[in-house]
Design a protein around this motif. Sequence first.
Motif, mmCIF file in Angstrom:
data_model
loop_
_atom_site.group_PDB
_atom_site.id
_atom_site.type_symbol
_atom_site.label_atom_id
_atom_site.label_comp_id
_atom_site.label_asym_id
_atom_site.label_seq_id
_atom_site.Cartn_x
_atom_site.Cartn_y
_atom_site.Cartn_z
ATOM 1 N N ARG A 383 52.619 27.913 43.645
ATOM 2 C CA ARG A 383 51.174 27.728 43.755
ATOM 3 C C ARG A 383 50.457 29.002 43.337
ATOM 4 N N ARG A 384 49.186 28.842 43.069
ATOM 5 C CA ARG A 384 48.328 29.952 42.679
ATOM 6 C C ARG A 384 47.350 30.208 43.817
ATOM 7 N N VAL A 385 47.289 31.452 44.289
ATOM 8 C CA VAL A 385 46.433 31.805 45.419
ATOM 9 C C VAL A 385 45.536 32.971 45.023
ATOM 10 N N ARG A 386 44.430 33.115 45.752
ATOM 11 C CA ARG A 386 43.504 34.213 45.491
ATOM 12 C C ARG A 386 44.071 35.551 45.958
ATOM 13 N N LEU A 387 43.697 36.600 45.271
ATOM 14 C CA LEU A 387 44.080 37.944 45.692
ATOM 15 C C LEU A 387 43.231 38.365 46.890
ATOM 16 N N GLU A 388 43.857 39.041 47.808
ATOM 17 C CA GLU A 388 43.150 39.505 49.005
ATOM 18 C C GLU A 388 43.599 40.920 49.345
ATOM 19 N N LEU A 392 43.596 42.688 45.896
ATOM 20 C CA LEU A 392 42.288 42.468 45.282
ATOM 21 C C LEU A 392 41.641 43.790 44.893
ATOM 22 N N GLU A 393 41.743 44.804 45.770
ATOM 23 C CA GLU A 393 41.165 46.111 45.468
ATOM 24 C C GLU A 393 41.837 46.742 44.251
ATOM 25 N N GLU A 394 43.157 46.603 44.176
ATOM 26 C CA GLU A 394 43.882 47.142 43.022
ATOM 27 C C GLU A 394 43.449 46.448 41.735
ATOM 28 N N PHE A 395 43.263 45.135 41.808
ATOM 29 C CA PHE A 395 42.810 44.390 40.634
ATOM 30 C C PHE A 395 41.425 44.850 40.189
ATOM 31 N N MET A 396 40.519 45.025 41.166
ATOM 32 C CA MET A 396 39.170 45.462 40.832
ATOM 33 C C MET A 396 39.175 46.861 40.233
ATOM 34 N N ASN A 398 41.611 48.173 38.489
ATOM 35 C CA ASN A 398 42.100 48.050 37.111
ATOM 36 C C ASN A 398 41.001 47.552 36.182
ATOM 37 N N GLN A 399 40.157 46.643 36.707
ATOM 38 C CA GLN A 399 39.053 46.144 35.898
ATOM 39 C C GLN A 399 38.075 47.271 35.568
ATOM 40 N N ARG A 400 37.781 48.120 36.578
ATOM 41 C CA ARG A 400 36.860 49.236 36.345
ATOM 42 C C ARG A 400 37.436 50.206 35.314
ATOM 43 N N VAL A 401 38.753 50.456 35.400
ATOM 44 C CA VAL A 401 39.385 51.365 34.454
ATOM 45 C C VAL A 401 39.273 50.820 33.033
ATOM 46 N N LYS A 402 39.469 49.500 32.884
ATOM 47 C CA LYS A 402 39.358 48.897 31.553
ATOM 48 C C LYS A 402 37.952 49.054 30.992
ATOM 49 N N VAL A 403 36.929 48.828 31.855
ATOM 50 C CA VAL A 403 35.547 48.953 31.398
ATOM 51 C C VAL A 403 35.234 50.393 31.026
ATOM 52 N N PRO A 508 28.018 46.234 34.406
ATOM 53 C CA PRO A 508 29.088 45.768 33.521
ATOM 54 C C PRO A 508 30.471 46.038 34.076
ATOM 55 N N GLU A 509 30.616 47.094 34.899
ATOM 56 C CA GLU A 509 31.960 47.407 35.371
ATOM 57 C C GLU A 509 32.478 46.375 36.356
ATOM 58 N N GLU A 510 31.604 45.515 36.915
ATOM 59 C CA GLU A 510 32.046 44.496 37.848
ATOM 60 C C GLU A 510 32.264 43.146 37.158
ATOM 61 N N GLU A 511 32.193 43.139 35.831
ATOM 62 C CA GLU A 511 32.226 41.882 35.094
ATOM 63 C C GLU A 511 33.607 41.242 35.167
ATOM 64 N N MET A 512 33.643 39.957 35.570
ATOM 65 C CA MET A 512 34.890 39.217 35.631
ATOM 66 C C MET A 512 34.667 37.820 35.069
ATOM 67 N N THR A 513 35.642 37.293 34.355
ATOM 68 C CA THR A 513 35.527 35.958 33.776
ATOM 69 C C THR A 513 36.221 34.901 34.621
ATOM 70 N N GLU A 514 37.050 35.276 35.596
ATOM 71 C CA GLU A 514 37.714 34.292 36.442
ATOM 72 C C GLU A 514 38.024 34.922 37.791
ATOM 73 N N ILE A 515 38.234 34.059 38.764
ATOM 74 C CA ILE A 515 38.552 34.547 40.107
ATOM 75 C C ILE A 515 39.957 35.151 40.088
ATOM 76 N N PRO A 516 40.147 36.364 40.554
ATOM 77 C CA PRO A 516 41.485 36.979 40.540
ATOM 78 C C PRO A 516 42.453 36.199 41.412
ATOM 79 N N SER A 517 43.607 35.902 40.865
ATOM 80 C CA SER A 517 44.604 35.111 41.585
ATOM 81 C C SER A 517 45.985 35.524 41.121
ATOM 82 N N LYS A 518 46.988 35.017 41.805
ATOM 83 C CA LYS A 518 48.375 35.274 41.440
ATOM 84 C C LYS A 518 49.193 34.030 41.742
#
Length: 735
Positions: A383-388, A392-396, A398-403, A508-518
């Motif tokens: 199954r696919r579940v949301r990051l928590e 979730l903080e690590e994912f966010m 990584n997103q900031r680093v990419k931006v 822009p640094e908070e921009e996400m196209t989908e809900i983070p999940s795994k």
Amino acid sequence: MTSIIKLHCLSGAGDETPPCYVLQIDEFKFLLDCGWDEKFDMEFIKELKRHINTIDAVLISHSDPVHLGALPYAVGKLGLNCPIYATLPVYKMGQMFMYDLYQAHRNVSEFDLFTLDDVDAAFDRIVQLKYNQSIDMKGKGLGLRITPLPAGHSLGGTVWRIAAPGEEDIVYAPDFNHKKERHLNGCEIERLMRPSLMLLGAMNADYVQQRRRLRDEKLMTTILSTLRGGGCVLVCTDTAGRVLELAHMLDQLWRNKDSGLVAYSLLLLSNVSYNVVEFAKSQIEWMSDKLTRAFEGARSNPFALRHLQLCHSVGEVSRTPGPKVVLASFPDLESGFARDLFLLWAPNPQNSIVLTARTSPGTLARDLIEKGGDRTLELTVRRRVRLEGAELEEFMQNQRVKVNNTVNMVGSREESGGISSDSDSDGELEMWVVTGKHDIPVRHDVRAAGCFKSNKRHHAMYPFHEERTRADDYGEMIKPEDYRLAEIVDAEGEIRDVPPAPIPKQEPEEEMTEIPSKCISSTRQVQIKANIQYIELEGRCDGESLLRVVTQAKPRAIVGLRAHRGALQTLKKHCEAEGIEKIYIPSAGEVIDATTESHIYQVKLTDSLMSGLAWRSAGDAELAWLSAQLVPRASQRENATAIEEATSDVSMSLEAQAAGGAHAASFVNALRLSELRAALHRLGLSSEFSGGALECCNGTLAIRRLENGRVALEGVLSEEYYKVRELLYEQFAIV
């Protein structure tokens, strides 16, 4: 003319793996179906890859993944770029099958074998045909003609007839049904008479099928007893094939007030349920004569299903109160919504699980059919579940680093030459300023001295894309998806129908196209207490009917495909009893040489040989004397060598022999003395028939035909003699 016919079985031979075959007719190669099962076997793909660049056309017979599942991978990853032929319903419903298959796996895993773009690219290559519409092949396939014939079994299902040079017909019939059903006609057996080669799917050759009335009664009894007992019924079916027969039948039962089913819910659950029903409504002309007449007369669409509720997630099913019947995909219970509901409902003894198809060996559905229920199984739950929390903080982060990296790249680009200048034709200076989103041109006027007004262009503006409101004749169009509730997590904690997250424009640094999940995977002990019923609703010929079709078609040669050994042996014994000349039972990877003539070979003519030939005109053709020897041909391309080794095909070539003695001249033509007399008359030489010979030049020369068919010139040597002899030679092609 006789063609060289070979069949290379990549898959679907000697077992129940998906059908995929390379049919070679002389130099032209057809790929017959391109199926993939739920295991996604890559060994089969490796074998397909070796042939992918030599395939000239693809013929698809049915719309389910068993017949076209590997097509997106072949087009998107392997580079298949030849025409693909299929009927219109196979094109439409095949897309629904592949969309549903992709989404079912993406919901629970990081599925990356192919993408939706690959699916679209594959179906964009399909040439849509109608039944009995003949298409002539071009190029290497000159003289070949393909014709799709109705096969039954599924909407748009096809039996392919391939007409080869020499009046040889090849019939490819992997799955068909000769009986009429509620929404389909049967196959047209009378069009399959006396083919030279029949490629037959023999899965049901030894299968004894119940009558349709008994199967329908069994299904009705299971549904009624379960619903009245307070349980739910899960009917495991496919996405857009056999589900149409089930949906039409059950909706008719729900319409009958005496059945007592109106109080219960009937649901269709798949990722594309709405589209499947809408496509079915528009394809009535491909269905049975009964439904076509009903639509033409009363304008009643049989797939305006009033009692069928369309669902796209398990959450929608869970919110439907009371006992219910759910038609869910996929029938193998290896993935999709059918597996999700099975894990939820199997432990409850009040529920019923109805299996409608014998899927591939090793699947959960096949195991339940063979061993039954009332036991405990160890199943893998994905199954696919949301990051928590920390994830979730690590994912966010990584997103900031990419931006930030993107912004730094833009800054370095500005410093190293992002601002450039160029002089245009108007003498104005044009500057390009690079921002984080767009390249914005800024123009600076350079005024030239003089009293004339300069012809300046407008300043470049920020890019702006106007979104025009789409509207119908009555006003703005309403999009149902704008009013649907967002379903983030269902009862099992899985993500279903997740809408895109809003994109904050200010940061822009908070921009996400989908809900983070795994995706997570675990093993669970599942107690199967529900009632397990196998009711065969595949819509294929049973064993008795299949053998009767073979008897009526009377092929000169037959190849048994995609069946277990018991069914293949049953087919072989029946063919021997019917006096069929050749019966082939191949295994996977085997090459069948089905050429009609036994002493016919295919050779290559080398360039050195062709350049040394002396051609002579003979009417509309040209002739040459050839003296050569047959030798094994050395392959000049590595991929050609690999394919020759794979097909066990010893390729031969003709090479010129060493210079030897001159050969006797051959005179090629069937000369008529009347034609020769006309030619003599045109030269001004008198001639007449006398005693069966043509006398000319006042009787000094005579031309007569000998008993062996040759022509003799007799007479006195003179100037006229040589003129007549030269004219006589001109009537032949001398090689």
